[in-house]
Design a protein around this motif. Structure first.
Motif, mmCIF file in Angstrom:
data_model
loop_
_atom_site.group_PDB
_atom_site.id
_atom_site.type_symbol
_atom_site.label_atom_id
_atom_site.label_comp_id
_atom_site.label_asym_id
_atom_site.label_seq_id
_atom_site.Cartn_x
_atom_site.Cartn_y
_atom_site.Cartn_z
ATOM 1 N N TRP A 5 0.868 -1.172 0.000
ATOM 2 C CA TRP A 5 0.000 0.000 0.000
ATOM 3 C C TRP A 5 0.909 1.227 0.000
ATOM 4 N N MET A 159 -5.959 1.124 -1.599
ATOM 5 C CA MET A 159 -5.662 -0.180 -1.016
ATOM 6 C C MET A 159 -6.242 -1.270 -1.938
ATOM 7 N N TRP A 166 -2.578 -8.476 2.002
ATOM 8 C CA TRP A 166 -3.043 -7.715 3.157
ATOM 9 C C TRP A 166 -2.487 -8.289 4.462
ATOM 10 N N VAL A 175 -0.149 -0.615 7.184
ATOM 11 C CA VAL A 175 -1.565 -0.284 7.036
ATOM 12 C C VAL A 175 -1.838 0.934 7.914
#
Length: 517
Positions: A5, A159, A166, A175
């Protein structure tokens, strides 16, 4: 390199490029918060029960001011760090209004925040100003799952990680709000002497009333049993998840004119639901990087309510699960003499006629017996010696050398093929020299066979070039042959069910199963 991300790290916390400006972040904008001694602040890592607690507190203490007058939305203090210009709609407008009019909000105020402790105002960190803080921690596996689903409603945030990406980003702290472990450990430094009360999401699920009693004592605002029971009934997680009116009414994400209205506000809130999302391999990685480290710091993580005796009906759960599996979609077929046959490919009358009696058994026949996909046709190169492998059924395991049956395992073949070949040669009473054995091991390793499937195509009825099964997309003759690859396919919940129904029973019969080399 794994997909990430896009963002930047400042003071140990990750900020995304979209939504944050590095110069704003560096300016410590939360110092603008006029901390008051009667402020009540709910602090959490994302998806840890924030709005559940806000609803409980606002229901229990109706004098707590929850909404900013100009927007009629709840105040999230970390919006001081947001870049309002990056997010259109009511969310951005509220972030801007909060900065301008928080000071005008009457006391006592009920606020919330997701930021790590190091981003709290310097006046608070130095002990010059205090407020009442209720910190809620939730087990990180359920947080990880809930957070992932939540982020599906934020297309603007950039994202676009898949679930596996993830999990790695979450473990690495890449994150929003950074590392879960750093967040929890950071806030754990502060206790009641600092006006910080620690509770857990799992305790709220197990005994909400007891948690509310602690909260009332902490705020020095006791409530009667009747008042507590009423709030517990109205504000249980089940009640909230059935109707999200509270969230929509008070959250800056819930405005009907906001494009963020598609966010899944309240999902399941179930302790242990992570097992239906984490693969076994992901769970092992997560445990190494977070669970083990958390426990070294004294954190006791509750990843499953049943394991801790929280459910009084835990004894019937396996039965219910089996019932669900029994009602699940099945491969159409029939059972005969304890074996399953599919409707397509088998005829029940043919099966019942015991057609294998037609086999003219000879004393020098060498037969390889396996359960499906336990070895494959590894005959190439040494036609006079074959693998002798018996399938995994317990009844078959009662036969031994006195019955002319040799037992070997796929895992032993992978670990030391030559030793297995020596056993086979002795069993067949046809010994081979070291040179011959080494040559066959080299030529017929699983790696060699999987790189080229010529032998399979040449001898298998599935491999004929005129066979419709010859298409590689239809039949994958030799895949990986890797011991432990199941971890990349089994969910944790599936693995637990499998262990109960097969592994435990097999071990009771003395079978030692090797699941990982």
């Amino acid at each position: 390199m794994a997909k990430e991300w896009p963002g930047f790290v400042y003071r140990g916390c990750f900020f995304t490029n979209c939504g944050y400006n590095i110069e704003t972040v560096k300016s410590n904008p939360m110092d603008q918060w006029d901390i008051r001694p009667d402020d009540v602040v709910v602090v959490t890592y994302m998806k840890s029960g924030t709005f559940w607690m806000l609803n409980l507190l606002s229901s229990l203490y109706t004098d707590l001011n929850l909404l900013l007058s100009s927007t009629k939305k709840v105040v999230r203090l970390d919006q001081f760090y947001d870049d309002p210009g990056c997010v259109p709609g009511s969310y951005g407008k509220h972030a801007k209004a909060m900065r301008e009019s928080l000071v005008e909000m009457p006391s006592p105020r009920l606020l919330y925040c997701h930021m790590p402790f190091q981003f709290f105002p310097r006046a608070w960190q130095d002990g010059e100003k205090k407020c009442k803080i209720i910190y809620i921690a939730r087990n990180p596996k359920d947080v990880c799952v809930s957070y992932y689903h939540f982020m599906q409603g934020f297309p603007w945030a950039g994202m676009d990680l898949n679930w596996d990406e993830w999990v790695r980003a979450f473990v690495d702290g890449k994150v929003w709000y950074g590392s879960w472990l750093d967040h929890v450990l950071g806030w754990r430094r502060f206790g009641l002497e600092d006006n910080v009360l620690h509770v857990t999401f799992e305790d709220m699920k197990r005994d909400l009333k007891s948690v509310l009693v602690k909260v009332a004592e902490f705020l020095d605002r006791p409530k009667s049993d009747e008042e507590l029971d009423d709030v517990v009934k109205k504000c249980s997680f089940a009640s909230m998840s059935q109707g999200v009116e509270f969230y929509r009414r008070v959250s800056s994400l819930g405005d009907e004119n906001s494009f963020l209205n598609s966010v899944q506000h309240l999902r399941k809130g179930k302790v242990g639901d992570w097992k239906n999302h984490f693969l076994v391999s992901q769970n092992e990685f997560f445990d190494r990087e977070i669970t083990v480290k958390a426990e070294k710091h004294g954190l006791k993580l509750v990843h499953n309510m049943l394991r801790h005796g929280i459910s009084p009906r835990s004894a019937i759960i396996p039965t219910l699960e089996l019932l669900c599996h029994a009602m699940a979609k099945e491969w159409p077929g029939f059972f005969y003499r304890g074996c399953f046959f599919t409707n397509c490919g088998y005829n029940i009358e043919t099966v019942k006629s015991n057609p294998m009696d037609q086999w003219d058994i000879r004393p020098d026949d060498v037969v390889v017996v396996t359960y499906m996909k336990s070895v494959g046709p590894c005959l190439r190169g040494w036609q006079s010696v074959v693998w002798i492998v018996v399938g995994s059924r317990v009844r078959m395991a009662t036969l031994g050398l006195e019955d002319n049956v040799l037992h070997v395992t796929f895992e032993d073949m992978k670990k030391d093929s030559k030793s297995v070949l020596v056993k086979v040669a002795e069993f067949l009473d046809r010994p081979k020299s070291d040179e011959e054995l080494d040559d066959v091991v080299k030529k017929c390793s699983f790696a060699s066979m999987s790189q080229g499937v010529e032998f399979y195509r040449r001898v298998s009825s599935l491999g004929d070039e005129n066979s419709f099964l010859n298409n590689q997309n239809n039949v994958q003759h030799l895949r990986k042959g890797k011991v432990g690859d199941w971890k990349n396919h089994f969910l944790v919940s599936q693995n637990e069910f499998f262990d109960r129904e097969i592994t435990v029973k097999a071990e009771k019969h003395g079978l030692k199963l090797v699941y990982n080399m």
